[in-house]
Design a protein around this motif. Structure first.
Motif, PDB file in Angstrom:
ATOM      1  N   LEU A 219      42.617 -34.696  42.530  1.00 52.53           N
ATOM      2  CA  LEU A 219      42.553 -33.479  41.724  1.00 52.53           C
ATOM      3  C   LEU A 219      42.495 -32.255  42.622  1.00 52.53           C
ATOM      4  CD1 LEU A 219      39.946 -34.571  39.017  1.00 52.53           C
ATOM      5  CD2 LEU A 219      42.439 -34.688  38.883  1.00 52.53           C
ATOM      6  N   LYS A 220      43.182 -31.219  42.195  1.00 53.91           N
ATOM      7  CA  LYS A 220      43.154 -29.914  42.876  1.00 53.91           C
ATOM      8  C   LYS A 220      42.495 -28.937  41.920  1.00 53.91           C
ATOM      9  CE  LYS A 220      46.363 -26.509  44.901  1.00 53.91           C
ATOM     10  NZ  LYS A 220      47.029 -25.544  44.007  1.00 53.91           N
ATOM     11  N   LEU A 221      41.302 -28.458  42.289  1.00 52.88           N
ATOM     12  CA  LEU A 221      40.484 -27.698  41.353  1.00 52.88           C
ATOM     13  C   LEU A 221      40.016 -26.368  41.940  1.00 52.88           C
ATOM     14  CD1 LEU A 221      38.115 -30.557  40.092  1.00 52.88           C
ATOM     15  CD2 LEU A 221      40.162 -29.680  38.956  1.00 52.88           C
ATOM     16  N   PRO A 222      39.837 -25.368  41.068  1.00 54.18           N
ATOM     17  CA  PRO A 222      39.195 -24.140  41.530  1.00 54.18           C
ATOM     18  C   PRO A 222      37.709 -24.388  41.770  1.00 54.18           C
ATOM     19  CG  PRO A 222      39.530 -24.070  39.160  1.00 54.18           C
ATOM     20  CD  PRO A 222      40.211 -25.321  39.648  1.00 54.18           C
ATOM     21  N   VAL A 223      37.101 -23.533  42.559  1.00 50.20           N
ATOM     22  CA  VAL A 223      35.652 -23.642  42.766  1.00 50.20           C
ATOM     23  C   VAL A 223      34.970 -23.451  41.412  1.00 50.20           C
ATOM     24  CG1 VAL A 223      33.624 -22.599  43.841  1.00 50.20           C
ATOM     25  CG2 VAL A 223      35.760 -22.804  45.131  1.00 50.20           C
ATOM     26  N   PRO A 224      34.223 -24.455  40.939  1.00 45.72           N
ATOM     27  CA  PRO A 224      33.612 -24.319  39.614  1.00 45.72           C
ATOM     28  C   PRO A 224      32.378 -23.417  39.650  1.00 45.72           C
ATOM     29  CG  PRO A 224      33.008 -26.426  40.592  1.00 45.72           C
ATOM     30  CD  PRO A 224      33.969 -25.775  41.546  1.00 45.72           C
ATOM     31  N   ALA A 225      32.132 -22.765  38.530  1.00 47.30           N
ATOM     32  CA  ALA A 225      30.943 -21.919  38.427  1.00 47.30           C
ATOM     33  C   ALA A 225      29.671 -22.764  38.447  1.00 47.30           C
ATOM     34  CB  ALA A 225      31.005 -21.083  37.150  1.00 47.30           C
ATOM     35  N   GLU A 226      29.807 -24.028  38.063  1.00 41.94           N
ATOM     36  CA  GLU A 226      28.671 -24.943  38.079  1.00 41.94           C
ATOM     37  C   GLU A 226      29.080 -26.224  38.799  1.00 41.94           C
ATOM     38  OE1 GLU A 226      27.403 -25.601  34.086  1.00 41.94           O
ATOM     39  OE2 GLU A 226      26.937 -23.474  33.702  1.00 41.94           O
ATOM     40  N   ALA A 227      28.253 -26.675  39.717  1.00 43.37           N
ATOM     41  CA  ALA A 227      28.568 -27.870  40.492  1.00 43.37           C
ATOM     42  C   ALA A 227      28.691 -29.102  39.613  1.00 43.37           C
ATOM     43  CB  ALA A 227      27.503 -28.098  41.560  1.00 43.37           C
ATOM     44  N   ALA A 228      28.068 -29.071  38.423  1.00 41.14           N
ATOM     45  CA  ALA A 228      28.100 -30.221  37.526  1.00 41.14           C
ATOM     46  C   ALA A 228      29.523 -30.575  37.094  1.00 41.14           C
ATOM     47  CB  ALA A 228      27.240 -29.961  36.298  1.00 41.14           C
ATOM     48  N   VAL A 229      30.444 -29.611  37.178  1.00 40.65           N
ATOM     49  CA  VAL A 229      31.845 -29.894  36.848  1.00 40.65           C
ATOM     50  C   VAL A 229      32.371 -31.040  37.716  1.00 40.65           C
ATOM     51  CG1 VAL A 229      34.202 -28.971  36.916  1.00 40.65           C
ATOM     52  CG2 VAL A 229      32.325 -27.550  36.037  1.00 40.65           C
ATOM     53  N   LEU A 230      31.986 -31.041  38.973  1.00 40.80           N
ATOM     54  CA  LEU A 230      32.479 -32.041  39.911  1.00 40.80           C
ATOM     55  C   LEU A 230      31.845 -33.410  39.689  1.00 40.80           C
ATOM     56  CD1 LEU A 230      32.480 -29.752  43.065  1.00 40.80           C
ATOM     57  CD2 LEU A 230      34.478 -30.509  41.750  1.00 40.80           C
ATOM     58  N   ASP A 231      30.771 -33.446  38.899  1.00 42.58           N
ATOM     59  CA  ASP A 231      30.147 -34.721  38.571  1.00 42.58           C
ATOM     60  C   ASP A 231      30.946 -35.494  37.531  1.00 42.58           C
ATOM     61  OD1 ASP A 231      28.043 -34.146  40.292  1.00 42.58           O
ATOM     62  OD2 ASP A 231      26.813 -33.252  38.707  1.00 42.58           O
ATOM     63  N   ALA A 232      32.012 -34.896  37.010  1.00 42.91           N
ATOM     64  CA  ALA A 232      32.790 -35.521  35.944  1.00 42.91           C
ATOM     65  C   ALA A 232      33.817 -36.517  36.453  1.00 42.91           C
ATOM     66  CB  ALA A 232      33.495 -34.444  35.111  1.00 42.91           C
ATOM     67  N   THR A 233      33.929 -36.685  37.780  1.00 40.07           N
ATOM     68  CA  THR A 233      34.954 -37.570  38.315  1.00 40.07           C
ATOM     69  C   THR A 233      34.501 -38.252  39.595  1.00 40.07           C
ATOM     70  OG1 THR A 233      37.291 -37.690  38.971  1.00 40.07           O
ATOM     71  CG2 THR A 233      36.057 -35.737  39.684  1.00 40.07           C
ATOM     72  N   THR A 234      35.096 -39.394  39.868  1.00 36.25           N
ATOM     73  CA  THR A 234      34.958 -40.034  41.178  1.00 36.25           C
ATOM     74  C   THR A 234      36.224 -39.846  41.999  1.00 36.25           C
ATOM     75  OG1 THR A 234      35.844 -42.159  40.400  1.00 36.25           O
ATOM     76  CG2 THR A 234      33.453 -41.832  40.223  1.00 36.25           C
ATOM     77  N   LEU A 235      37.250 -39.240  41.413  1.00 38.47           N
ATOM     78  CA  LEU A 235      38.509 -39.037  42.125  1.00 38.47           C
ATOM     79  C   LEU A 235      38.321 -38.032  43.251  1.00 38.47           C
ATOM     80  CD1 LEU A 235      40.969 -38.801  39.101  1.00 38.47           C
ATOM     81  CD2 LEU A 235      40.489 -40.791  40.546  1.00 38.47           C
ATOM     82  N   PRO A 236      39.039 -38.188  44.354  1.00 44.73           N
ATOM     83  CA  PRO A 236      38.947 -37.193  45.427  1.00 44.73           C
ATOM     84  C   PRO A 236      39.467 -35.841  44.953  1.00 44.73           C
ATOM     85  CG  PRO A 236      40.676 -38.814  45.890  1.00 44.73           C
ATOM     86  CD  PRO A 236      39.942 -39.303  44.697  1.00 44.73           C
ATOM     87  N   VAL A 237      38.769 -34.802  45.354  1.00 47.77           N
ATOM     88  CA  VAL A 237      39.072 -33.431  44.918  1.00 47.77           C
ATOM     89  C   VAL A 237      39.380 -32.561  46.126  1.00 47.77           C
ATOM     90  CG1 VAL A 237      38.086 -31.351  43.866  1.00 47.77           C
ATOM     91  CG2 VAL A 237      37.667 -33.597  42.825  1.00 47.77           C
ATOM     92  N   LEU A 238      40.382 -31.719  45.976  1.00 51.74           N
ATOM     93  CA  LEU A 238      40.656 -30.659  46.932  1.00 51.74           C
ATOM     94  C   LEU A 238      40.436 -29.329  46.230  1.00 51.74           C
ATOM     95  CD1 LEU A 238      43.922 -32.021  48.599  1.00 51.74           C
ATOM     96  CD2 LEU A 238      41.592 -32.129  49.495  1.00 51.74           C
ATOM     97  N   VAL A 239      39.733 -28.424  46.893  1.00 43.23           N
ATOM     98  CA  VAL A 239      39.420 -27.114  46.320  1.00 43.23           C
ATOM     99  C   VAL A 239      40.568 -26.151  46.606  1.00 43.23           C
ATOM    100  CG1 VAL A 239      37.851 -25.150  46.445  1.00 43.23           C
ATOM    101  CG2 VAL A 239      36.942 -27.481  46.518  1.00 43.23           C
ATOM    102  N   LEU A 240      41.036 -25.481  45.557  1.00 38.54           N
ATOM    103  CA  LEU A 240      42.095 -24.491  45.749  1.00 38.54           C
ATOM    104  C   LEU A 240      41.501 -23.128  46.065  1.00 38.54           C
ATOM    105  CD1 LEU A 240      42.464 -22.528  42.968  1.00 38.54           C
ATOM    106  CD2 LEU A 240      43.167 -24.738  42.039  1.00 38.54           C
ATOM    107  N   GLY A 241      42.311 -22.293  46.703  1.00 39.49           N
ATOM    108  CA  GLY A 241      41.809 -21.012  47.177  1.00 39.49           C
ATOM    109  C   GLY A 241      41.604 -19.978  46.095  1.00 39.49           C
ATOM    110  N   GLY A 242      42.462 -20.005  45.053  1.00 36.31           N
ATOM    111  CA  GLY A 242      42.353 -19.011  43.995  1.00 36.31           C
ATOM    112  C   GLY A 242      42.953 -17.684  44.410  1.00 36.31           C
ATOM    113  N   PRO A 243      42.935 -16.702  43.495  1.00 36.06           N
ATOM    114  CA  PRO A 243      43.482 -15.380  43.809  1.00 36.06           C
ATOM    115  C   PRO A 243      42.751 -14.760  44.995  1.00 36.06           C
ATOM    116  CG  PRO A 243      43.066 -15.601  41.454  1.00 36.06           C
ATOM    117  CD  PRO A 243      42.424 -16.779  42.113  1.00 36.06           C
ATOM    118  N   PRO A 244      43.484 -14.269  45.991  1.00 33.37           N
ATOM    119  CA  PRO A 244      42.815 -13.702  47.178  1.00 33.37           C
ATOM    120  C   PRO A 244      42.128 -12.380  46.868  1.00 33.37           C
ATOM    121  CG  PRO A 244      45.197 -13.410  47.322  1.00 33.37           C
ATOM    122  CD  PRO A 244      44.954 -14.264  46.124  1.00 33.37           C
TER     123      PRO A 244
END
Length: 301
Positions: A219-244
Motif C-alpha cells: 500500500l502507498k498511503l499518505p501520512v495519516p492524522a492518526e497512527a491507528a489507520v496503519l493498524d488496519a493492515t499487515t501489508l507493507p506500506v510506503l508513505v507518500l510525500g503529498g503536496p509539497p
C-alpha cells in the motif's frame, strides 16, 4: 546530470532507433531484492505528468520540462539511499536510455487515465503498463491509483480494474502497489481528498481485499492524522510525500511518525524532493534518506 551530449544522443536515439528501448530493458541490471539491506524501500515518484498533474507550488507546468525532470531524477537516483523509481513507460525508458536504472528497483505506473481535473477523473483507466508488460520489461512491480468516491459510480470500474491488476501481477510474482485515497466532491463539484482518518482506514481495508491474493500487495498511503489507520493492515506500506510545502524540512519531519510504525517500510516521494523550493534536489533527497534511516522499523530484531 544530463550533459548536452547525452541529451542530443537521447533525442537522436528516440528518432532513429526505437529498438533501443527494448534493448535497454533487456540489458538493465536488476537488483535481486525489493528491500534494502536494512529492510526499507525508498522510491522517487515521477508518474505525475502522464495524468496531466504538472504543477508544483506556484509553478503550474514545472514537471512538463522533460530534460529538467530527467536531470532531477538522475540526481535523486545517484543518492545511495534511493532504491529506485516509480514512473510511466516514457520516463522509465528515457532513464534506461541514459543508463540511470541499473541495480535499482523499478515500479511501473499502470493507470493514468483519470486526468487531473477531467470530468471522468475518478474512472481511472489503465493506460500505461499492464501486468504482462511489467514482466516482459523486467520491472519489479506495478502501481495503481484508487480514489474512492462513494457518490461517484465511476469508482466501481476502477475498483474492478485494480482488483484484476492485483491478481495478474501476483500470478507473475510481481509487487502490486495500491494507492487508495478517499475523496468527496465539494459544493462546486470539485474532487477533494477526505482528511478523515476513518475514511482513510476504510480505504486501506478496501484496497487490502482486492484481487485473488494479497501476497504481493503493498500500500502507498499518505501520512495519516492518526497512527491507528496503519493498524488496519499487515501489508507493507510506503508513505507518500503529498503536496509539497514551502519547506522541505517540514515535509520530511512530517513523515517521521508514520515511518516508525512497524508496517511502514519506506517512502515514495516525488515533487517534494524533485522540486524543492531551493532547487537543491540532492539536499532534499539526503534529508529524506536520513529521516528514513533514523525512524523506519526495518527488519525484525
Amino acid at each position: 546530470m544530463i550533459t548536452d551530449a547525452d541529451w542530443s544522443e537521447l533525442l537522436y536515439t528516440r528518432a532513429t532507433d526505437p529498438g533501443a528501448v527494448r534493448r535497454a530493458y533487456a540489458e538493465r541490471v536488476r537488483r535481486d531484492r525489493l528491500l534494502s539491506k536494512r529492510g526499507t524501500l525508498f522510491l522517487v515518484a515521477a508518474d505525475h505528468p502522464a495524468r496531466g498533474a504538472l504543477g508544483v507550488r506556484d509553478r503550474p507546468t514545472a514537471m512538463a520540462h522533460r530534460r529538467t525532470l530527467l536531470d532531477r531524477l538522475l540526481v535523486a537516483l545517484a543518492d545511495p539511499d534511493v532504491d529506485g523509481v516509480l514512473a510511466t513507460p516514457d520516463v522509465i525508458e528515457e532513464l534506461l536510455l541514459v543508463n540511470g536504472l541499473h541495480h535499482k528497483v523499478v515500479i511501473g505506473s499502470m493507470n493514468r487515465g483519470g486526468l487531473a481535473g477531467a470530468r471522468w477523473e475518478i474512472d481511472d483507466r489503465f493506460t500505461a503498463y499492464d501486468a504482462q508488460s511489467i514482466v516482459d520489461s523486467g520491472l519489479d512491480g506495478g502501481k495503481m491509483l484508487l480514489r474512492l468516491v462513494d457518490s461517484d459510480a465511476s469508482t466501481a470500474p476502477t475498483l474492478e480494474a485494480c482488483a484484476k491488476a492485483v491478481s495478474q501481477l501476483a500470478r507473475r510474482g510481481r509487487m502490486a502497489m495500491i494507492e487508495p485515497l478517499p475523496y468527496h466532491r465539494d459544493a462546486a463539484g470539485n474532487l477533494v481528498q477526505d482528511p478523515d482518518p476513518a475514511a482513510l482506514t476504510r480505504a486501506v481495508t478496501v484496497a487490502s481485499g482486492l484481487g485473488a491474493t494479497s501476497a504481493y500487495t503493498w500500500l502507498k498511503l499518505p501520512v495519516p492524522a492518526e497512527a491507528a489507520v496503519l493498524d488496519a493492515t499487515t501489508l507493507p506500506v510506503l508513505v507518500l510525500g503529498g503536496p509539497p510545502s514551502d519547506r522541505v524540512a517540514d515535509d520530511v519531519a512530517g513523515w517521521a511518525g508514520a515511518l516508525r510504525h512497524p508496517v511502514v517500510r519506506g517512502l515514495v516521494v516525488g515533487r517534494t524532493l524533485l522540486y524543492p523550493p531551493d532547487d537543491d534536489v540532492a539536499g532534499a533527497v539526503e534529508a529524506a534518506g536520513k529521516i528514513l534511516w533514523a525512524t523506519a522499523s526495518g527488519a525484525p530484531s
